[in-house]
Design an enzyme around this catalytic site. Structure first.
Site, PDB file in Angstrom:
ATOM      1  N   TRP A 283       0.819  -1.218   0.000  1.00 53.41           N
ATOM      2  CA  TRP A 283       0.000   0.000   0.000  1.00 53.41           C
ATOM      3  C   TRP A 283       0.851   1.265   0.000  1.00 53.41           C
ATOM      4  O   TRP A 283       0.313   2.375  -0.134  1.00 53.41           O
ATOM      5  CB  TRP A 283      -0.941  -0.005   1.213  1.00 53.41           C
ATOM      6  CG  TRP A 283      -2.024  -1.060   1.153  1.00 53.41           C
ATOM      7  CD1 TRP A 283      -2.182  -2.025   0.176  1.00 53.41           C
ATOM      8  CD2 TRP A 283      -3.096  -1.265   2.077  1.00 53.41           C
ATOM      9  NE1 TRP A 283      -3.278  -2.802   0.458  1.00 53.41           N
ATOM     10  CE2 TRP A 283      -3.866  -2.375   1.611  1.00 53.41           C
ATOM     11  CE3 TRP A 283      -3.492  -0.628   3.252  1.00 53.41           C
ATOM     12  CZ2 TRP A 283      -4.995  -2.844   2.297  1.00 53.41           C
ATOM     13  CZ3 TRP A 283      -4.625  -1.097   3.931  1.00 53.41           C
ATOM     14  CH2 TRP A 283      -5.365  -2.190   3.445  1.00 53.41           C
TER      15      TRP A 283
ATOM     16  N   HIS B 148      13.011  -2.359  -1.035  1.00 52.73           N
ATOM     17  CA  HIS B 148      12.189  -1.870  -2.150  1.00 52.73           C
ATOM     18  C   HIS B 148      12.960  -0.760  -2.863  1.00 52.73           C
ATOM     19  O   HIS B 148      13.680   0.014  -2.222  1.00 52.73           O
ATOM     20  CB  HIS B 148      10.850  -1.349  -1.615  1.00 52.73           C
ATOM     21  CG  HIS B 148       9.889  -1.054  -2.723  1.00 52.73           C
ATOM     22  ND1 HIS B 148       9.967   0.093  -3.468  1.00 52.73           N
ATOM     23  CD2 HIS B 148       8.863  -1.780  -3.227  1.00 52.73           C
ATOM     24  CE1 HIS B 148       9.011   0.059  -4.396  1.00 52.73           C
ATOM     25  NE2 HIS B 148       8.340  -1.056  -4.265  1.00 52.73           N
TER      26      HIS B 148
ATOM     27  N   GLU C 235      12.135   2.000  -3.851  1.00 50.03           N
ATOM     28  CA  GLU C 235      11.886   3.335  -3.297  1.00 50.03           C
ATOM     29  C   GLU C 235      12.698   3.569  -2.025  1.00 50.03           C
ATOM     30  O   GLU C 235      13.096   4.697  -1.742  1.00 50.03           O
ATOM     31  CB  GLU C 235      10.371   3.525  -3.071  1.00 50.03           C
ATOM     32  CG  GLU C 235       9.651   3.710  -4.405  1.00 50.03           C
ATOM     33  CD  GLU C 235       8.242   3.159  -4.472  1.00 50.03           C
ATOM     34  OE1 GLU C 235       7.640   2.889  -3.420  1.00 50.03           O
ATOM     35  OE2 GLU C 235       7.735   2.986  -5.602  1.00 50.03           O
TER      36      GLU C 235
ATOM     37  N   GLY D 190       1.499  -2.805  -6.236  1.00 46.74           N
ATOM     38  CA  GLY D 190       1.426  -1.494  -5.609  1.00 46.74           C
ATOM     39  C   GLY D 190       0.083  -0.844  -5.889  1.00 46.74           C
ATOM     40  O   GLY D 190      -0.926  -1.140  -5.238  1.00 46.74           O
ATOM     41  N   GLY D 191       0.047   0.024  -6.885  1.00 46.31           N
ATOM     42  CA  GLY D 191      -1.141   0.827  -7.191  1.00 46.31           C
ATOM     43  C   GLY D 191      -2.446   0.030  -7.221  1.00 46.31           C
ATOM     44  O   GLY D 191      -3.452   0.447  -6.627  1.00 46.31           O
TER      45      GLY D 191
HETATM   46  P1  PGA Z   1       3.140  -0.772  -8.837  1.00 45.52           P
HETATM   47  O1  PGA Z   1       4.170  -0.948  -7.605  1.00 45.52           O
HETATM   48  O2  PGA Z   1       2.288  -2.030  -8.861  1.00 45.52           O
HETATM   49  O3  PGA Z   1       2.348   0.454  -8.491  1.00 45.52           O
HETATM   50  O4  PGA Z   1       3.950  -0.625 -10.066  1.00 45.52           O
HETATM   51  C1  PGA Z   1       4.772  -2.187  -7.333  1.00 45.52           C
HETATM   52  C2  PGA Z   1       5.715  -2.049  -6.189  1.00 45.52           C
HETATM   53  O5  PGA Z   1       6.409  -1.031  -6.106  1.00 45.52           O
HETATM   54  O6  PGA Z   1       5.799  -2.928  -5.311  1.00 45.52           O
END
Ligand code: PGA
Length: 256
Positions: free
Chosen positions: A9, A100, A102, A240-241
């Site tokens: 999330w 991750h 990020e 993710g999204g």
């Molecule tokens: P996304 O993100 O499905 O929004 O591309 C995946 C993730 O970063 O785990």
């Protein structure tokens, strides 16, 4: 082995919207119980929403595991802003996402840090999901296998069992950085090649990697999930999204 549908999330939502999303996920699974024959569920909400989401799942008896999106490498102490693996465990988590892209980008996490966090989390009986993946530039210059190989070698460790954990407590998520949140998805052929490469590398690094799951992540949506699940070696998805909409999240699981 059932496919794991892990929802990341990220830093989204309010307490109220997290509660509503958890309720919608629980209801959607309940209405489609046949998907439990081939799918397992895990959601990773922001730390501050974990307790509320757990309450909803417990109350609705939803078969959904909980995970953290990161943890500290230390167990406790003067580390302002950090959350330890023990705290995640205490909050009802069974899993934690580590490394991750990020976190690697915005918190400059290195493979070494990820390795230490992994050891700490495994000691607290959390299953760890280690994310690896190349950038757009690295794929264009053809170095994706070197990059992912180095990330695996740097963040995994041999003798995992001597840390009190079996290798199947470690999951790998292959997430090409250029596919995360962009709507671009790796082709089934590229996913298959990378998952095969990762499987081979795990055999080299770890004593017993046979039961380890390798997930794919990066713009997974209901309309591409079936094609990705059809790729041999894809043991689940890190979403993710699309995990922020219960309907989409469950539709992805239905494609497993
Ligand atoms: P996304 O993100 O499905 O929004 O591309 C995946 C993730 O970063 O785990």
């Amino acid at each position: 082995m059932k496919k794991l549908i892990a929802g990341n999330w990220k830093m989204n939502g309010t307490l109220a919207s997290a509660r509503t999303l958890a309720q919608s996920v629980a209801e959607a699974i309940d209405k489609n119980r046949n998907i439990l024959e081939h799918a397992e569920f895990l959601v990773c909400p922001p730390f501050v929403h974990l307790h509320t989401v757990k309450q909803v799942f417990d109350h609705m008896r939803a078969p959904v595991s909980l995970g953290g999106q990161d943890c500290a490498l230390q167990d406790d102490g003067a580390y302002t802003g950090d959350v330890s693996a023990a705290m995640l465990r205490d909050a009802g988590c069974s899993h934690v996402i580590l490394g991750h892209s990020e976190r690697r980008k915005w918190h400059t996490e290195t493979d070494d840090i990820i390795q230490k966090k992994g050891i700490s989390a495994l000691k607290k009986q959390l299953k760890i999901i280690i994310c690896v993946g190349e950038t757009d530039e690295q794929r264009s210059d053809g170095s994706q296998f070197d990059v992912v190989g180095a990330q695996l070698a740097g963040s995994l460790f041999s003798g995992v069992s001597s840390n009190g954990a079996a290798a199947d407590n470690i999951l790998i998520a292959y997430e090409p950085v250029w596919a995360i949140g962009t709507g671009k998805v790796a082709t089934p052929a590229d996913i298959g090649a990378m998952h095969g490469f990762i499987r081979g590398k795990l055999k080299e690094i770890l004593e017993d990697s046979a039961g380890m799951r390798i997930l794919y992540g990066g713009s997974v949506k209901p309309d591409n999930a079936a094609d990705i699940f059809a790729v041999s070696g894809v043991d689940g998805m890190l979403v993710g999204g699309a995990s922020l909409k219960a309907q989409d999240y469950i539709a992805i699981a239905a494609a497993a």
